[in-house]
Design an enzyme around this catalytic site. Structure first.
Site, PDB file in Angstrom:
ATOM      1  N   ASP A 131       0.816  -1.206   0.000  1.00  0.00           N
ATOM      2  CA  ASP A 131       0.000   0.000   0.000  1.00  0.00           C
ATOM      3  C   ASP A 131       0.858   1.267   0.000  1.00  0.00           C
ATOM      4  OD1 ASP A 131      -2.319   1.617   0.382  1.00  0.00           O
ATOM      5  OD2 ASP A 131      -1.996   1.591   2.554  1.00  0.00           O
ATOM      6  N   GLU A 397       3.346  -8.372   6.950  1.00  0.00           N
ATOM      7  CA  GLU A 397       2.077  -8.979   6.551  1.00  0.00           C
ATOM      8  C   GLU A 397       2.208  -9.940   5.377  1.00  0.00           C
ATOM      9  OE1 GLU A 397      -0.928  -5.983   6.025  1.00  0.00           O
ATOM     10  OE2 GLU A 397      -0.957  -5.485   8.152  1.00  0.00           O
ATOM     11  N   TYR A 450      -6.560  -3.464  12.573  1.00  0.00           N
ATOM     12  CA  TYR A 450      -7.321  -2.254  12.247  1.00  0.00           C
ATOM     13  C   TYR A 450      -8.774  -2.426  12.660  1.00  0.00           C
ATOM     14  CZ  TYR A 450      -3.259  -0.433   9.869  1.00  0.00           C
ATOM     15  OH  TYR A 450      -2.007   0.050   9.604  1.00  0.00           O
ATOM     16  N   GLU A 486       1.152  -1.941  14.102  1.00  0.00           N
ATOM     17  CA  GLU A 486       0.343  -0.984  13.341  1.00  0.00           C
ATOM     18  C   GLU A 486      -1.046  -0.929  13.944  1.00  0.00           C
ATOM     19  OE1 GLU A 486      -0.043  -1.443   9.057  1.00  0.00           O
ATOM     20  OE2 GLU A 486       2.055  -2.024   8.872  1.00  0.00           O
TER      21      GLU A 486
HETATM   22  C1  BDP Z   1      -1.390  -2.469   6.697  1.00  0.00           C
HETATM   23  C2  BDP Z   1      -0.110  -2.420   5.886  1.00  0.00           C
HETATM   24  C3  BDP Z   1       0.289  -0.995   5.529  1.00  0.00           C
HETATM   25  C4  BDP Z   1      -0.919  -0.249   5.000  1.00  0.00           C
HETATM   26  C5  BDP Z   1      -1.982  -0.228   6.071  1.00  0.00           C
HETATM   27  C6  BDP Z   1      -3.234   0.537   5.616  1.00  0.00           C
HETATM   28  O1  BDP Z   1       0.944  -3.047   6.576  1.00  0.00           O
HETATM   29  O2  BDP Z   1       1.330  -1.006   4.596  1.00  0.00           O
HETATM   30  O3  BDP Z   1      -0.626   1.033   4.543  1.00  0.00           O
HETATM   31  O4  BDP Z   1      -2.370  -1.546   6.316  1.00  0.00           O
HETATM   32  O5  BDP Z   1      -4.051  -0.067   4.939  1.00  0.00           O
HETATM   33  O6  BDP Z   1      -2.028  -3.662   6.556  1.00  0.00           O
HETATM   34  O7  BDP Z   1      -3.359   1.715   5.888  1.00  0.00           O
END
Ligand code: BDP
Length: 589
Positions: A131, A397, A450, A486
């Site tokens: 991404d 990932e 997330y 993250e």
């Molecule tokens: C994560 C990835 C990262 C993405 C992020 C996103 O590791 O590179 O930019 O999601 O979607 O899964 O913002």
């Protein structure tokens, strides 16, 4: 085309921005006359800091090297070519191709669109599983330099100290009963190995100096151990009054060959510190270290991924303002200039290789694995002496639930540990804790999640329960420390809504606060860090989920703070006050 810079955003031409294939850089330079002298006893080297992705270099039309992979430097000895034509300028040509395939790191694939009712003849797109925009070109400086023909080729430094600090600390406080003389009498240990090129009987001496330039230890021979009385350890930012203390190791080599007497010097900054992982803690200098930091990208307007000093310095100012003590080099190795700053300022680094988007099962075969091992070798060789680097990350990932992921990650991690036995190794997972086949081999579990964004979008109320379950699941299975590597939410700067809605400043604020509530419970147990996604907004390929790039930054791409930056700033300084030893002047608020 300027160097260093990505070529993509320099012109108004969308075909160049989205170009896939070979681009050519060429420059003629005059080298000093003495470099071109056959009897100078010197070698001339071409060094490319980073060229994305595959590159071939020529000097005066003769190929001198080929290199696969961006983000890491490569070199070529061009002495003969420079010396064979001393009256001509030196023409350096570098062709760079950004095409990715299933065996490159990161992987990608070219898809031809053959339906001519929909696409022009020969039309193709490059598919990627990561991404960020696949910026390309000469991203870091291209240099010519010289060394004597017999020269210092490599230096490896590892450090330790007589581990009496443990007895002197209760938690993070200095024990009243501890004898300060004994504490200050800690002896540092610097082990070094020097390898020499171009001579079989060199003579090597080394001298270690402190910041004031006083030699504190010296030795001779290509390998040895230096002891440093009353050592000043290298500490992370906000963990000590004087973070980032660096000694200098000056290596001096002399060698005789025929009528030549060669002499070479090289100086390596040395931070004396240790890193160790237990089942619940990440220890730096035997003290628990909690990562309160960020994930970054090398990314900015116009330059793309090109090295940009003002931006680098601005970013370090923002990191310090934020109270961040660490970052991960998501998702590739950053410029050496950035790591120099980390060493000096005490910003702790998880150094990640470009193993991002390894999803297709064909990217787990021998060809991919062989390349991954080479990339880890290049990365460890480049960054092994850096005190700021405390852990290697071999991937982000990947599809680590696939059967071949077991052998693949076992091999990459074992190899990395044999290249560098002093640092823990990890990769960053978003797989199911029960099915992840790489996790058994890592030292620290790094998890991305997330909640209320990609899972249950809009449902802030589920974050705490899901995050708690995530941590418990991983810890029960592995009994290894965990970093939330993250978490985050997109914000279009200036967009507001109350009650909070996705993409607004208020929504990001609540996502952060809900995560933080769980971190605060779990950091008392086995969670050893939290890294926000992301430090700043960054460019991606165009898609229906990206509004001119990824907007999960707590700063905009132009480095202006969103609400999330202030939330994190409050939190990080509070964490630092709780866990570190700050000079009064640095305390916040
Ligand atoms: C994560 C990835 C990262 C993405 C992020 C996103 O590791 O590179 O930019 O999601 O979607 O899964 O913002």
């Amino acid at each position: 085309m300027p160097v260093p810079a990505s070529f993509n955003d320099i012109t108004q031409d969308p075909r160049l921005r989205d170009f896939i294939g070979w681009v050519w850089y060429e420059k003629e330079v005059w080298v000093p006359q003495r470099w071109a002298d056959v009897d100078s006893g010197q070698r001339v080297v071409l060094r490319v800091g980073s060229a994305h992705y595959n590159s071939i270099a020529w000097v005066n039309g003769a190929q001198v090297t080929q290199h696969e992979g961006g983000h890491l430097p490569f070199e070529a000895d061009i002495t003969k070519l420079v010396q064979s034509n001393p009256s001509q300028p030196c023409r350096i040509t570098i062709a760079v191709n950004n095409t990715l395939n299933l065996h490159t790191l990161p992987p990608g694939s070219i898809q031809y669109m053959s339906d001519e009712t929909k696409y022009p003849a020969g039309y193709f797109v490059q598919n990627i599983n990561f991404d960020f925009f696949n910026y390309a070109g000469l991203h870091r400086p291209v240099l010519l330099y010289t060394t004597p023909k017999a020269c210092i080729d490599d230096i490896t430094v590892t450090t330790d100290f007589a581990d009496s600090t443990e007895v002197c600390f209760v938690g993070t406080m200095f024990k009243d009963t501890c004898n300060p003389e004994r504490f200050s009498a800690i002896t540092g240990v610097v082990n070094y190995v020097v390898s020499i090129k171009g001579s079989s009987n060199p003579s090597v001496t080394v001298a270690l100096s402190d910041k004031e330039g006083n030699v504190v230890a010296a030795a001779s021979g290509p390998a040895g151990m230096l002891k440093v009385a009353d050592v000043k350890l290298w500490w992370p930012y906000l963990m000590h009054e004087s973070p980032g203390y660096l000694y200098s190791l000056e290596v001096h080599m002399t060698a005789k060959s025929g009528s030549y007497q060669y002499e070479d010097y090289y100086t390596v900054p040395v931070g004396i510190r240790t890193v160790r992982v237990t089942s619940r803690q990440f220890l730096i200098n035997s003290k628990p270290f909690y990562f309160h930091g960020v994930n970054k990208h090398e990314d900015s307007d116009i330059r793309g991924k090109g090295l940009d000093w003002p931006l680098i310095v601005k970013d370090f100012n923002l990191l310090q303002w934020l109270g961040a003590n660490s970052f991960r080099t998501s998702h590739y190795p950053y410029a050496e200039e950035i790591l120099d700053m980390c060493d000096r300022l005490g910003i702790v680094v998880i150094d990640e290789c470009p193993g991002v988007g390894i999803k297709d099962i064909r990217s787990f075969g021998n060809e991919s694995l062989a390349h991954h091992l080479i990339v880890m070798e290049e990365l460890v060789r480049r960054d092994k002496n850096r005190p700021s680097v405390v852990m290697w990350s071999v991937a982000n990932e990947p599809n680590s639930e696939l059967a071949p992921a077991d052998y693949y990650f076992k091999s990459v991690i074992t190899r990395t540990k044999s290249l560098d036995p002093t640092r823990p190794v990890t990769f960053v997972s978003n797989s199911n804790f029960n099915r992840d086949r790489g996790a058994p081999y890592v030292d620290v579990i790094c998890v991305n999640s997330y909640f209320s964004w990609y899972h249950d979008p809009g449902h802030l109320e589920v974050i705490q329960i899901q995050l708690n379950t995530q941590f418990e699941d991983w810890y029960k299975k592995y009994q290894k420390p965990i970093i939330q590597s993250e978490y985050g939410a997109d914000v279009v700067p200036g967009l507001h809504s109350d009650p909070p809605m996705m993409f607004t400043e208020e929504y990001q604020k609540i996502v952060l606060q809900e995560y933080h509530a769980v971190f605060d419970r779990k950091r008392k147990e086995y969670v050893v860090g939290e890294l926000i996604w992301n430090f700043a907004d960054f460019m991606t390929t165009q898609s229906t989920t990206r509004v001119v790039g990824n907007k999960k930054g707590i700063f905009s791409r132009q480095r202006q703070p969103k609400t999330g930056a202030f939330i994190l700033r409050d939190r990080y300084w509070k964490l630092a006050n709780e866990t570190g030893r700050l000079p009064l002047a640095a305390r916040y608020p």
